[in-house]
Design an enzyme around this catalytic site. Structure first.
Site, short mmCIF file in Angstrom:
data_model
loop_
_atom_site.label_atom_id
_atom_site.label_comp_id
_atom_site.label_asym_id
_atom_site.label_seq_id
_atom_site.Cartn_x
_atom_site.Cartn_y
_atom_site.Cartn_z
N ASP A 1 -62.81 -14.23 26.82
CA ASP A 1 -61.41 -14.67 26.65
C ASP A 1 -60.74 -15.05 27.97
OD1 ASP A 1 -61.48 -14.26 23.95
OD2 ASP A 1 -60.28 -12.42 23.95
N LYS B 1 -52.11 -13.26 24.11
CA LYS B 1 -52.48 -14.34 23.18
C LYS B 1 -52.62 -13.77 21.78
CE LYS B 1 -57.01 -13.01 22.50
NZ LYS B 1 -57.49 -12.41 21.26
O1 C5P Z 1 -66.69 -11.06 26.74
P1 C5P Z 1 -66.08 -9.75 26.42
O2 C5P Z 1 -66.57 -8.66 27.32
O3 C5P Z 1 -64.58 -9.79 26.36
O4 C5P Z 1 -66.55 -9.38 24.95
C1 C5P Z 1 -66.52 -8.07 24.46
C2 C5P Z 1 -67.61 -7.89 23.43
O5 C5P Z 1 -67.30 -8.65 22.26
C3 C5P Z 1 -68.96 -8.38 23.88
O6 C5P Z 1 -69.66 -7.37 24.54
C4 C5P Z 1 -69.63 -8.75 22.56
O7 C5P Z 1 -70.15 -7.58 21.96
C5 C5P Z 1 -68.46 -9.20 21.70
N1 C5P Z 1 -68.32 -10.68 21.63
C6 C5P Z 1 -69.24 -11.40 20.89
N2 C5P Z 1 -69.11 -12.76 20.82
C7 C5P Z 1 -68.10 -13.40 21.43
C8 C5P Z 1 -67.13 -12.68 22.17
C9 C5P Z 1 -67.28 -11.30 22.25
O8 C5P Z 1 -70.18 -10.84 20.32
N3 C5P Z 1 -68.01 -14.73 21.32
#
Ligand code: C5P
Length: 348
Positions: free
Chosen positions: A144, A19
């Site tokens: 995501d 994406k």
């Molecule tokens: O959800 P995911 O593990 O892919 O996200 C990685 C990191 O990105 C999270 O640990 C967080 O620090 C940050 N993040 C965030 N806000 C979001 C998406 C991701 O702070 N909406």
């Protein structure tokens, strides 16, 4: 799943598409430590190949990329474990991932692999939750992941995990520069906190969504709020990004932006000729360049419907392995043998 002759399917081969974020606004820090976002997600035809073999009990993952872990640090394996726990099944699987999506590039490769494993094992193990039933599991895996259960052009709200397919679907060409330089998403978000000002009034994403997208006028309103923080986190990329943006824009891009938290930078084009032109200028300047096309909601759904219908060859074919990134724009497209089309916005 029954196939010809009534034998159960034992192997499924699927594509996990990448994406880009066509725009991304960070509105503030949430109670749960995540950030409140508004983003426009867009699937593209750059993809990993994921092959899943049914096993009686054992569950493991193998990937051909040195930076992708083969243990529970791998989001695709965590997806399989989560589904097995949730559905109380005892069956296993071997997951093979042939990586083409750059790692740590803001192109969602790990999340897409995880969503692909959920959709495929849901069918292979006969769980039958479907994309809607898999949403809660996907949200637990990462912000995501839910988007990849839907695909196409979609609005992402909340942590990015509340996904709303857009009525208008974007058909366009992309030129992507993915520096061999992974950037940590959490580190970029942590930097955003230091400079975050209240953004309730920010409305570029809503202006984009509510525009009729007529004549490409809506794209220039889009921005990525993570770009500044990403370039603070990876200052060595800043001069490159300036050059890349200049080349993309001079080549006629309607949008030139960082994807997610980086490090990939892309240009969006309404026409294959312009995209090819920008690709060759960037190559001459010494950059590794990928080319892709958008995958609309209908194309994404069609791809998954076809993939889950029957058995696929167990092996990641030699042909697939020998493909290289620079050729991506010439490879098969989920839309079939369509001639290259410009930037078009389709009603869904
Ligand atoms: O959800 P995911 O593990 O892919 O996200 C990685 C990191 O990105 C999270 O640990 C967080 O620090 C940050 N993040 C965030 N806000 C979001 C998406 C991701 O702070 N909406």
């Amino acid at each position: 799943m029954a196939v010809k002759g009534g034998a159960p399917a034992r192997v499924l081969r699927v594509r996990a598409f990448a994406k880009v974020n066509l725009g991304l606004e960070v509105l503030g820090l949430r109670q749960d430590g995540y950030h409140e976002l508004r983003t426009i997600f867009q699937t593209i035809d750059l993809h990993d190949d994921v092959v899943i073999h049914l096993r009686p009990r054992a569950l493991d993952v193998e990937c051909d990329h040195p930076l992708v872990p083969g243990d529970e640090g791998n989001l695709a394996l965590r997806a399989a474990l989560e589904l097995r726990r949730h559905a109380r099944v005892t069956r296993g699987a071997r997951i093979e991932i042939a990586k083409r999506i750059p790692v740590g590039g803001g192109l969602g490769g790990g999340s897409s692999d995880a969503a692909a494993v959920l959709l495929a094992l849901d069918r292979l193990w006969g769980v039958g939750l479907g994309p809607a039933g898999l949403q809660p599991l996907a949200r637990r895996l990462g912000a995501d992941v839910p988007f990849f259960l839907t695909g196409g052009t979609a609005l992402g709200l909340g942590r990015g995990d509340e996904v709303y397919p857009l009525w208008t679907q974007v058909r366009a060409h992309l030129v992507i520069v993915a520096p061999d330089r992974p950037v940590s998403t959490s580190a970029v978000f942590a930097r955003v906190d230091q400079s975050l000002t209240p953004r309730e009034n920010s409305n570029t994403i809503f202006r984009f969504v509510s525009s009729d997208l007529e004549g490409l006028r809506a794209f220039p309103v889009l921005t990525n709020d993570l770009e500044r923080a990403a370039l603070e986190e990876a200052p060595d990329l800043a001069p490159q990004v300036r050059r890349i943006r200049g080349i993309l824009v001079r080549g006629g891009a309607v949008l030139a932006s960082l994807s997610g938290s980086g490090s990939s930078f892309f240009g969006l084009y309404d026409d294959a000729r312009r995209a090819r032109g920008a690709q060759s200028v960037l190559r001459d300047a010494g950059f590794e360049v990928l080319r892709a096309r958008t995958v609309t909601l209908d194309q994404y759904r069609g791809f998954w419907a076809r993939s889950l219908r029957g058995l696929r060859d167990a092996r990641v074919s030699n042909q697939a392995r020998s493909r290289h990134h620079g050729d991506h724009g010439r490879q098969g497209h989920p839309g079939g043998g369509r001639k290259a089309q410009g930037l078009r916005v389709d009603r869904v």
